[in-house]
Design a protein around this motif. Structure first.
Motif, PDB file in Angstrom:
ATOM      1  N   GLU A 266     105.342  28.057  77.394  1.00 29.28           N
ATOM      2  CA  GLU A 266     103.895  27.955  77.618  1.00 29.28           C
ATOM      3  C   GLU A 266     103.167  27.636  76.306  1.00 29.28           C
ATOM      4  N   GLY A 267     103.608  28.279  75.223  1.00 30.26           N
ATOM      5  CA  GLY A 267     103.008  28.024  73.916  1.00 30.26           C
ATOM      6  C   GLY A 267     103.287  26.605  73.434  1.00 30.26           C
ATOM      7  N   LEU A 268     104.509  26.134  73.661  1.00 28.74           N
ATOM      8  CA  LEU A 268     104.855  24.767  73.248  1.00 28.74           C
ATOM      9  C   LEU A 268     103.973  23.743  73.955  1.00 28.74           C
TER      10      LEU A 268
ATOM     11  N   MET B 221     100.949  24.237  74.998  1.00 26.07           N
ATOM     12  CA  MET B 221      99.609  24.316  74.382  1.00 26.07           C
ATOM     13  C   MET B 221      99.585  23.542  73.066  1.00 26.07           C
ATOM     14  N   LEU B 222     100.644  23.725  72.274  1.00 23.80           N
ATOM     15  CA  LEU B 222     100.714  23.024  70.988  1.00 23.80           C
ATOM     16  C   LEU B 222     100.687  21.514  71.206  1.00 23.80           C
ATOM     17  N   GLN B 223     101.495  21.071  72.155  1.00 22.92           N
ATOM     18  CA  GLN B 223     101.572  19.639  72.442  1.00 22.92           C
ATOM     19  C   GLN B 223     100.220  19.088  72.912  1.00 22.92           C
ATOM     20  N   ALA B 224      99.560  19.830  73.765  1.00 25.28           N
ATOM     21  CA  ALA B 224      98.269  19.381  74.297  1.00 25.28           C
ATOM     22  C   ALA B 224      97.217  19.303  73.197  1.00 25.28           C
ATOM     23  N   ALA B 225      97.154  20.358  72.377  1.00 33.83           N
ATOM     24  CA  ALA B 225      96.140  20.388  71.311  1.00 33.83           C
ATOM     25  C   ALA B 225      96.391  19.288  70.294  1.00 33.83           C
ATOM     26  N   ALA B 226      97.674  19.054  69.976  1.00 36.99           N
ATOM     27  CA  ALA B 226      98.015  18.031  68.993  1.00 36.99           C
ATOM     28  C   ALA B 226      97.696  16.635  69.533  1.00 36.99           C
ATOM     29  N   ALA B 227      97.969  16.441  70.815  1.00 32.43           N
ATOM     30  CA  ALA B 227      97.706  15.133  71.426  1.00 32.43           C
ATOM     31  C   ALA B 227      96.215  14.796  71.356  1.00 32.43           C
ATOM     32  N   GLU B 228      95.377  15.798  71.568  1.00 31.32           N
ATOM     33  CA  GLU B 228      93.927  15.558  71.533  1.00 31.32           C
ATOM     34  C   GLU B 228      93.446  15.055  70.179  1.00 31.32           C
TER      35      GLU B 228
ATOM     36  N   ALA C 221     111.910  18.823  73.263  1.00 29.24           N
ATOM     37  CA  ALA C 221     111.170  18.039  74.257  1.00 29.24           C
ATOM     38  C   ALA C 221     109.667  18.089  74.010  1.00 29.24           C
ATOM     39  N   TYR C 222     109.211  19.121  73.301  1.00 24.18           N
ATOM     40  CA  TYR C 222     107.767  19.291  73.087  1.00 24.18           C
ATOM     41  C   TYR C 222     107.283  18.902  71.694  1.00 24.18           C
ATOM     42  N   VAL C 223     108.161  18.978  70.675  1.00 25.24           N
ATOM     43  CA  VAL C 223     107.660  18.804  69.304  1.00 25.24           C
ATOM     44  C   VAL C 223     108.327  17.626  68.590  1.00 25.24           C
TER      45      VAL C 223
END
Lengths: 285, 285, 285, 285
Positions: free
Chosen positions: C90-92, C94-101, C121-123
């Motif tokens: 779940e945290g990964l 969030m990190l991916q979403a925030a970074a993408a923005e 897969a996320y970072v």
């Protein structure tokens, strides 16, 4: 600073003289006209051991204009009794003569209470070496002397113990103490000691005493001296003490960590530019 | 021993006096009639600081028969200048008087070159404390004195450096050195120092000098002293130095690590039985 | 460098992949378009733990333009089983979403071989934490992954051991390793760890791999982060990883060592100016 | 114990499962019928690495009657990727076969969460190695397994951190943890690690878990193993784990610290006599 002081320092009460009373307190120690702890970065340079009048004179002339204080050891604390032990009073006279020719004040190490008056007669600042940081007989003796003291941190001393040794000197009326970090002992063997760069900002938070860095003893290798010296300036050190020798390969002690004069001078120029940049940004001012 | 000597000790050449010449070489140091390094396990007991004639007399009587040598500090190297610094010559006179009443030789620490003659006039063995192990001015002075020396290992000193300090004393004609391990500085905080028990067999392999253990300073807590003392005997130590105080809670220094006399005496009996067992099995004999 | 290599490094032969072949060799590692080891100083910023989408999004927006890579922990190696262990997948997300923005690549720690594929897969870069530097099962697993690896030095690892861990990853075909110094364990207690600043020039001499510094974990206190960060740049580090939190006092982990975003951004500007000065002088270029 | 617990251990509250509730609390862990933590001193012996069925069988027969548990590594955590990494499952099968022939239970190290079930299928006790003490993914996995765990102390781990790792295992329902001290990392280089002998009485004061000592890894030299092993027994350890190899000079790992079987057996007899003596005196009983 407040969190550091109140939450983590149970020893705070034991440091009445070395601790800061307010965040901006900063002592400036005058060494033969050179101000340590003031706005200008101070450079102390010279050979580990004074070996001859030619050697110390050569270094003095080479670093003139790039150093404020000339250093050189005459009483050497050597791990082995079979190593070169220094030229004693003869060496001090050479240091004094060479420094006088270039107009620089001097610093040299004292290792015994009975030599304090002798060393004080020749130099402008006395150095208490790392292995003598907790030599309380020596600390008690030097505090009767009114010369400034350069107090090196012991290789296994905590910052608290280091400040307590400064407290020894100050508690008997000699407030002129300059601290010198030169590396602590750890498990890492690629460096002679591990330079504790964090000691710079910690001392700046806790104490009003000036702090300088000796990258030469920390590194043990000449090619690490420059990056460590610049790191020390960036961290906020008030000065640097660096070993310089005209022929490191022939040095009687610490040759591998000594810089050639020209390399030393270039380093000083880089360090000064770095200091100006930090001041311009309002850092460590 | 051969592997240790030849493959791993580049410093071997630098230890001409402290190193073993053959595997069975073992020096025995005579301290007022007590033989350290011989078949009998030697016990040194007494308070950290001499506080009064009553205190040291009480300890002397209580440990009589369970200790060979009476210890007590008169010149105390204290981390803070504001801590109790010892009774100086007055304390030495108390130690001498109390020891004479029970017929025991004595040991006390000397911290300054200028006090060496004074301390030597009162005691049978001089102690070089851990923080003075590399105080070369002191080492050079005590080697002119013909009394036996108890050389404690510095908290950050390697075994090589410790032997080099012994070499300092021996190289000027005083061969009467007893080594004392008292813990080294590490990251662990539950003990005051980390007792390096391995130093015992290593010294037995490398050097002919006797080695004793001070579990009190290593532990920093009285309830660790007994197991560490027994471990030292099992590892082959030639003796033990243990802090004993009649009222640890009122001690002016090191109370938390001091044993009550009765507890100390029981420990001595256990240690002696352990030594007999080891001898019976042909170990550490 | 030659002296260092030939005289002091018996382990040189064991580092075929991480060691330099010629003095100017320098690897540049591409992390989602960011070049680590190249001319530009690289900044990695973010909270110790990802706590909520609002928290990571706030940090991402605040550091945008002052950081190249967004960091945040989702799998936390905590000393106590009763501490907050992280939000995992779940945290990964969030990190991916925030970074993408904000258009930044990301880095996050992986602590278990079985999570490698998930984290990858996320970072954009996987972090091997200090306590896992010698977790060989994890090292063997991540080397099958083609993502860049940020390999932190263990708190008791020598530089040799650290390079050998990099050798583990590289020996199976993943050459994308970035080293990160974050402090070693010593006896000093005023800092969480002792930042080994000498590791920067030593790595630059020995290895072609980029090295960055994490002053936050080394210091353990926010008010030491700035001077240590500048020291790292002056010593020649290729980048910095710094903990930033919008509300350090409410952080679920490492609050005391986290910077507020505005303070972080000022630090970045100082560090960049410092880097330009060093380049202008031909240092660490 | 009371002083230790209340005054010095702020972390006490964080150890609900590993800490003692009353002074006499002592857990006894059953490993295939062998009781660790009970009145009998327990011996674990065998080679560092299982190399062949002949090798492990030779050791098993040689130590039979002088050891309770047979050890041997099949998954080896090696500092270099180019060193021998162990025989994996094939090695475990050899260990099981050799142990079955002599009727001894077994212990072997697990280094990866994904191997836990495999190792647990072959051995009676799983070892968590020093470098994995804070590998929380592994700790979380092994706690689902109902086999006893031998938890080695990390070379830079405080005793508090070690107990917190035990707490990880116990907090998920596996109470069968045996602690093993094997030396910590310090500046001393004559030993591979510095055996922290004080850990034995400290663990006995703080925790109900059994503690054994591995003198082989601490010493790094076979000729230090015997004195360190006896010291461990004298300090109150519940058992010893010792490396034994029929041909140390040909060993694929850790040969220099391995004992020949006959030397090992004499050591066991000495250790048992020592334990009897201590019990007879009411010590460590």
């Amino acid at each position: 600073m407040d969190t550091l002081k109140h939450k983590d320092l149970p020893f705070w009460e034991s440091l009445p003289l070395t601790s800061k009373k307010h965040p901006d307190e900063q002592s400036v120690i005058n060494v033969g006209g050179v101000q340590i702890g003031g706005p200008e970065l101070v450079f102390i340079a010279g050979p580990c051991s004074i070996e001859s009048i030619e050697q110390i004179r050569t270094v003095a002339r080479a670093v003139k204009g790039h150093a404020h204080i000339l250093r050189g050891g005459a009483f050497k604390p050597r791990t082995s009794p079979y190593s070169f032990q220094g030229l004693a009073e003869e060496g001090l006279a050479m240091l004094q003569a060479a420094a006088a020719e270039v107009g620089m004040p001097t610093v040299s190490e004292v290792v015994s209470p009975e030599d304090v008056d002798l060393v004080a007669a020749y130099v402008d600042m006395l150095q208490i070496g790392a292995r003598n940081m907790q030599n309380y007989a020596l600390l008690r003796k030097v505090r009767q002397c009114q010369k400034p003291m350069l107090l090196k941190r012991g290789p296994a001393a905590t910052i608290e113990e280091w400040l307590l040794s400064a407290e020894y000197i100050m508690s008997a009326g000699n407030p002129k103490v300059v601290l010198c970090e030169r590396g602590i002992r750890t498990f890492e063997t690629l460096t002679r000691n591990t330079l504790d760069i964090s000691a710079v900002p910690i001392i700046k938070h806790l104490s009003h005493l000036p702090i300088i860095i000796d990258p030469s003893h920390a590194a043990g290798r000449w090619n690490l001296v420059e990056p460590l010296a610049l790191a020390a300036v960036a961290a906020g050190a008030d000065g640097l003490m660096i070993e310089v020798h005209p022929h490191p390969e022939d040095a009687l002690s610490d040759g591998p960590q000594s810089l050639l004069p020209e390399r030393y001078c270039r380093l000083v120029e880089s360090a000064r530019e770095l200091r100006l940049l930090l001041e311009g940004r309002g850092l460590h001012a």
